[in-house]
Design a protein around this motif. Structure first.
Motif, mmCIF file in Angstrom:
data_model
loop_
_atom_site.group_PDB
_atom_site.id
_atom_site.type_symbol
_atom_site.label_atom_id
_atom_site.label_comp_id
_atom_site.label_asym_id
_atom_site.label_seq_id
_atom_site.Cartn_x
_atom_site.Cartn_y
_atom_site.Cartn_z
ATOM 1 N N ASN A 12 2.336 17.261 -31.877
ATOM 2 C CA ASN A 12 2.408 17.067 -33.318
ATOM 3 C C ASN A 12 2.209 15.600 -33.697
ATOM 4 O O ASN A 12 2.805 15.096 -34.637
ATOM 5 N N ILE A 13 1.367 14.930 -32.931
ATOM 6 C CA ILE A 13 1.025 13.536 -33.202
ATOM 7 C C ILE A 13 -0.476 13.415 -33.428
ATOM 8 O O ILE A 13 -1.275 13.967 -32.675
ATOM 9 N N PHE A 14 -0.839 12.689 -34.478
ATOM 10 C CA PHE A 14 -2.209 12.197 -34.626
ATOM 11 C C PHE A 14 -2.147 10.693 -34.447
ATOM 12 O O PHE A 14 -1.318 10.014 -35.070
ATOM 13 N N ALA A 15 -3.008 10.150 -33.614
ATOM 14 C CA ALA A 15 -2.930 8.733 -33.269
ATOM 15 C C ALA A 15 -4.176 7.974 -33.680
ATOM 16 O O ALA A 15 -5.304 8.395 -33.390
ATOM 17 N N TYR A 16 -3.960 6.855 -34.352
ATOM 18 C CA TYR A 16 -4.977 5.819 -34.461
ATOM 19 C C TYR A 16 -4.706 4.830 -33.322
ATOM 20 O O TYR A 16 -3.544 4.557 -32.998
ATOM 21 N N ALA A 17 -5.748 4.331 -32.711
ATOM 22 C CA ALA A 17 -5.578 3.364 -31.632
ATOM 23 C C ALA A 17 -6.725 2.366 -31.675
ATOM 24 O O ALA A 17 -7.875 2.737 -31.924
ATOM 25 N N CYS A 18 -6.399 1.104 -31.466
ATOM 26 C CA CYS A 18 -7.443 0.072 -31.503
ATOM 27 C C CYS A 18 -7.189 -0.951 -30.418
ATOM 28 O O CYS A 18 -6.063 -1.102 -29.915
ATOM 29 N N ASP A 19 -8.238 -1.655 -30.048
ATOM 30 C CA ASP A 19 -8.110 -2.734 -29.070
ATOM 31 C C ASP A 19 -9.129 -3.818 -29.357
ATOM 32 O O ASP A 19 -10.190 -3.559 -29.937
ATOM 33 N N PHE A 20 -8.790 -5.032 -28.929
ATOM 34 C CA PHE A 20 -9.639 -6.200 -29.086
ATOM 35 C C PHE A 20 -10.912 -6.069 -28.252
ATOM 36 O O PHE A 20 -11.978 -6.546 -28.620
ATOM 37 N N SER A 21 -10.797 -5.401 -27.101
ATOM 38 C CA SER A 21 -11.887 -5.315 -26.140
ATOM 39 C C SER A 21 -12.777 -4.097 -26.392
ATOM 40 O O SER A 21 -12.316 -2.957 -26.283
ATOM 41 N N PRO A 22 -14.053 -4.294 -26.711
ATOM 42 C CA PRO A 22 -14.966 -3.156 -26.867
ATOM 43 C C PRO A 22 -15.051 -2.307 -25.605
ATOM 44 O O PRO A 22 -15.167 -1.082 -25.679
ATOM 45 N N ARG A 23 -14.970 -2.951 -24.445
ATOM 46 C CA ARG A 23 -15.050 -2.215 -23.185
ATOM 47 C C ARG A 23 -13.854 -1.278 -23.022
ATOM 48 O O ARG A 23 -13.989 -0.129 -22.580
ATOM 49 N N ALA A 24 -12.653 -1.756 -23.377
ATOM 50 C CA ALA A 24 -11.463 -0.918 -23.292
ATOM 51 C C ALA A 24 -11.589 0.300 -24.203
ATOM 52 O O ALA A 24 -11.234 1.423 -23.825
ATOM 53 N N VAL A 25 -12.103 0.088 -25.409
ATOM 54 C CA VAL A 25 -12.289 1.191 -26.359
ATOM 55 C C VAL A 25 -13.252 2.231 -25.792
ATOM 56 O O VAL A 25 -13.030 3.445 -25.931
ATOM 57 N N GLU A 26 -14.304 1.778 -25.151
ATOM 58 C CA GLU A 26 -15.262 2.714 -24.554
ATOM 59 C C GLU A 26 -14.624 3.522 -23.428
ATOM 60 O O GLU A 26 -14.902 4.711 -23.277
ATOM 61 N N TYR A 27 -13.762 2.882 -22.638
ATOM 62 C CA TYR A 27 -13.048 3.617 -21.587
ATOM 63 C C TYR A 27 -12.184 4.722 -22.196
ATOM 64 O O TYR A 27 -12.090 5.827 -21.652
ATOM 65 N N VAL A 28 -11.532 4.431 -23.312
ATOM 66 C CA VAL A 28 -10.707 5.442 -23.976
ATOM 67 C C VAL A 28 -11.571 6.621 -24.426
ATOM 68 O O VAL A 28 -11.234 7.790 -24.202
ATOM 69 N N LYS A 29 -12.699 6.306 -25.034
ATOM 70 C CA LYS A 29 -13.566 7.367 -25.557
ATOM 71 C C LYS A 29 -14.193 8.214 -24.448
ATOM 72 O O LYS A 29 -14.528 9.380 -24.672
ATOM 73 N N LYS A 30 -14.330 7.626 -23.249
ATOM 74 C CA LYS A 30 -14.897 8.376 -22.135
ATOM 75 C C LYS A 30 -13.850 9.169 -21.361
ATOM 76 O O LYS A 30 -14.193 9.962 -20.483
ATOM 77 N N ASN A 31 -12.573 8.956 -21.683
ATOM 78 C CA ASN A 31 -11.508 9.686 -20.997
ATOM 79 C C ASN A 31 -11.620 11.178 -21.315
ATOM 80 O O ASN A 31 -11.793 11.554 -22.479
ATOM 81 N N PRO A 32 -11.516 12.065 -20.325
ATOM 82 C CA PRO A 32 -11.620 13.509 -20.575
ATOM 83 C C PRO A 32 -10.586 14.032 -21.566
ATOM 84 O O PRO A 32 -10.812 15.072 -22.198
#
Length: 297
Positions: free
Chosen positions: A127-147
């Protein structure tokens, strides 16, 4: 974004001012309202280390801060930090802030790294919707590629919290809980207030920021070699990333100057014991909660 580098975080539930063993067996923890006393050797080391990094290098580090974090994630991929399964145990606010059972919560993880806190939370609480952000574009891409990444349950975006307006990705006054965990220490002290101003705009009145970060005299601070000091309680690592070590007085003033109310602000003291070598490693963190005041009628 940041995390302590010597060992990865694995914290058990505890009671105020009582040392209890964690699941590791060789680690002890308590909460306190004052910093620990330095040994004579530690105090002498800090007293000797007064030479600051040059202004030129400090300016270069500030300009290259994003590049240095991107390189950090390039070197370490998603393997450096453990998943932070302790988050809900330590911060019951993630559950207690619900006004009724199974209420949908909107959270913001400011400085999400590669998702070590985000994905365990989403897995544990549907029952959580999460916004998440990071300074590093590479870190954000790793999150988006996570299964486990699911756009129906989270929105992840790159953001410099000191200058990129969160309102471009998050509606005003819409977030129930913000986590700011091992993030603020990586930002220059002169810019920390900008992060708090930015978060204030998206946090609902009456709701809280949950904060955890390095405390003054943590072992990581004492391990810095001469030539690493940027300013009071502020240091640079060999890879160019930086770390600030907080006192509860500084943190309280920082938040309250931006209009927040203090709810909890205390040190977490941990001692990791290496019985074989007879070493006791002191870890010190600040764990705090600050609230955005309710709107006036």
């Amino acid at each position: 974004m940041d995390e302590f580098r010597m060992s990865q975080e694995d914290v058990s539930a505890n009671h105020p001012n009582v040392i209890v063993p964690t699941c590791e067996g060789n680690t002890f923890q308590k909460k306190a309202h004052s910093i620990r006393t330095l040994s004579a050797e530690e105090a002498e080391k800090l007293a000797r280390d007064q030479t600051l990094v040059s202004d030129f290098k400090q300016s270069k580090l500030e300009k290259e801060a994003q590049k240095n974090w991107d390189l950090f994630y390039k070197r370490n991929s998603t393997n450096f930090f453990k998943d932070r399964h302790w988050t809900t145990r330590e911060f019951e606010e993630l559950k207690a802030c619900r006004e009724f059972e199974n209420q949908k919560l909107t959270i913001l993880e400011a400085g999400c790294g590669v998702g070590n806190c985000l994905f365990p939370l989403l897995k544990e609480d549907f029952n959580i919707f999460a916004y998440a952000c990071d300074f590093s574009p590479r870190a954000v891409e790793y999150v988006k590629k996570n299964p486990s990444y699911n756009i129906e349950r989270c929105k992840v975006f790159q953001c410099d919290l000191t200058k990129d307006d969160l309102l471009e990705n998050i509606p005003a006054n819409s977030v129930d809980v913000v986590t700011l965990i091992f993030v603020l220490s990586a930002i220059h002290p002169d810019k920390m207030h900008l992060v708090l101003q930015n978060i204030y705009k998206v946090l609902k009145p009456g709701k809280c920021i949950l904060f955890r970060d390095y405390g003054l005299y943590d072992h990581a601070m004492l391990r810095f070699k001469s030539g690493s000091k940027l300013g009071d309680n502020f240091y640079v690592r060999q890879d160019g990333t930086r770390s600030y070590f907080f006192t509860h007085e500084f943190l309280s003033q920082l938040f309250m100057a931006e209009g927040y109310e203090q709810v909890v602000n205390e040190y977490v003291l941990r001692e990791t014991v290496n019985r074989k070598e007879g070493l006791c490693v002191p870890r010190i963190f600040l764990q705090s909660k600050f609230r955005k005041p309710l709107s006036k009628p």
